[in-house]
Design an enzyme around this catalytic site. Structure first.
Site, mmCIF file in Angstrom:
data_model
loop_
_atom_site.group_PDB
_atom_site.id
_atom_site.type_symbol
_atom_site.label_atom_id
_atom_site.label_comp_id
_atom_site.label_asym_id
_atom_site.label_seq_id
_atom_site.Cartn_x
_atom_site.Cartn_y
_atom_site.Cartn_z
ATOM 1 N N CYS A 235 1.012 -0.866 0.406
ATOM 2 C CA CYS A 235 0.261 0.405 0.009
ATOM 3 C C CYS A 235 0.767 1.142 -0.259
ATOM 4 O O CYS A 235 1.682 1.067 0.959
ATOM 5 C CB CYS A 235 -0.369 0.101 1.238
ATOM 6 S SG CYS A 235 -1.780 1.446 1.682
ATOM 7 N N HIS B 179 -8.664 -3.888 -1.886
ATOM 8 C CA HIS B 179 -8.398 -2.547 -1.284
ATOM 9 C C HIS B 179 -8.517 -1.586 -1.053
ATOM 10 O O HIS B 179 -8.344 -0.693 0.020
ATOM 11 C CB HIS B 179 -6.511 -3.429 -1.747
ATOM 12 C CG HIS B 179 -5.346 -2.237 -1.233
ATOM 13 N ND1 HIS B 179 -5.082 -3.165 -0.096
ATOM 14 C CD2 HIS B 179 -5.667 -0.882 -1.251
ATOM 15 C CE1 HIS B 179 -4.190 -2.019 -0.025
ATOM 16 N NE2 HIS B 179 -4.833 -0.566 -0.276
ATOM 17 N N GLU B 180 -8.439 -0.524 -1.933
ATOM 18 C CA GLU B 180 -8.739 0.578 -2.477
ATOM 19 C C GLU B 180 -10.384 1.017 -1.816
ATOM 20 O O GLU B 180 -10.644 2.104 -1.357
ATOM 21 C CB GLU B 180 -8.855 1.345 -4.458
ATOM 22 C CG GLU B 180 -7.761 0.919 -5.075
ATOM 23 C CD GLU B 180 -6.336 1.452 -4.288
ATOM 24 O OE1 GLU B 180 -6.473 2.146 -2.440
ATOM 25 O OE2 GLU B 180 -5.368 0.527 -3.780
ATOM 26 N N HIS C 157 -9.883 1.593 2.514
ATOM 27 C CA HIS C 157 -9.980 2.591 2.052
ATOM 28 C C HIS C 157 -10.981 4.140 2.709
ATOM 29 O O HIS C 157 -11.205 4.835 3.391
ATOM 30 C CB HIS C 157 -8.843 3.438 1.140
ATOM 31 C CG HIS C 157 -7.082 2.879 1.558
ATOM 32 N ND1 HIS C 157 -6.844 3.572 2.142
ATOM 33 C CD2 HIS C 157 -6.690 2.497 0.385
ATOM 34 C CE1 HIS C 157 -5.087 2.487 2.412
ATOM 35 N NE2 HIS C 157 -5.564 1.945 1.032
#
EC number: 3.5.1.88
Length: 170
Positions: free
Chosen positions: A91, A133-134, A137
């Site tokens: 990351c 993953h994004e 966030h």
């Protein structure tokens, strides 16, 4: 276009839940362009707006080897997911650290493109992992949250030490 500053763990701003994008303005286009420039400059394959201290539901991704397949996901939502996989993820907000994270192998996502047009996308393998993953966030979650508290604390300490050393060098 400009390269934006990427927030680094344990910066608490990374824990902010992003708000939906309501209007598609020229400023939004600049944000998307700057996010791509930042992601490419940092040699990443994905970047969420939260990572550059913009708390809107915007993601840019390019998992192609030649950086010729940019993808913008605004207000993304996962409609379906299947399978189970995991790779060692890294990351931009947690530099020099990687960890195995469990993810769905396949996802179907609905989002808006950079012009506000809705679309659906089916993704597998690296693209599916990157999208998940994004999207984490956007809800204030980092890949280190999947780790044990001890591992997370060790990473925090190493990154805090790196930040102190960087400040001394200035």
């Amino acid at each position: 276009m400009a390269i934006l500053d990427v927030l680094r763990f344990p910066d608490e701003r990374l824990r902010t839940v992003a708000a939906p994008v309501e209007t598609f303005t020229p400023e939004l286009q600049h944000i998307v362009d700057d996010m791509f420039e930042t992601m490419y400059a940092e040699e990443g394959i994905g970047l969420a707006a939260t990572q550059v201290d913009i708390h809107q539901r915007i993601i840019v991704i390019d998992v192609s080897e030649n950086r010729e397949d940019p993808l913008v996901l605004i207000n993304p939502e996962i409609l379906e997911q299947a399978g189970s996989t995991g790779i060692e993820e890294g990351c931009l907000s947690v530099p020099d650290h990687r960890a195995l994270v469990p993810r769905a192998e396949w996802v179907k996502v609905r989002a808006l493109d950079r012009n506000g047009q809705p679309f659906e996308l089916e993704a597998d393998d690296l693209l599916a992992i990157c999208i998940q993953h994004e999207m984490d966030h956007l809800i204030g979650k980092l890949f280190v949250d999947y780790l044990s508290p001890l591992k997370r604390q060790r990473i925090r300490q190493k990154l805090e030490k790196m930040a102190r050393e960087d400040r001394k060098a200035l």
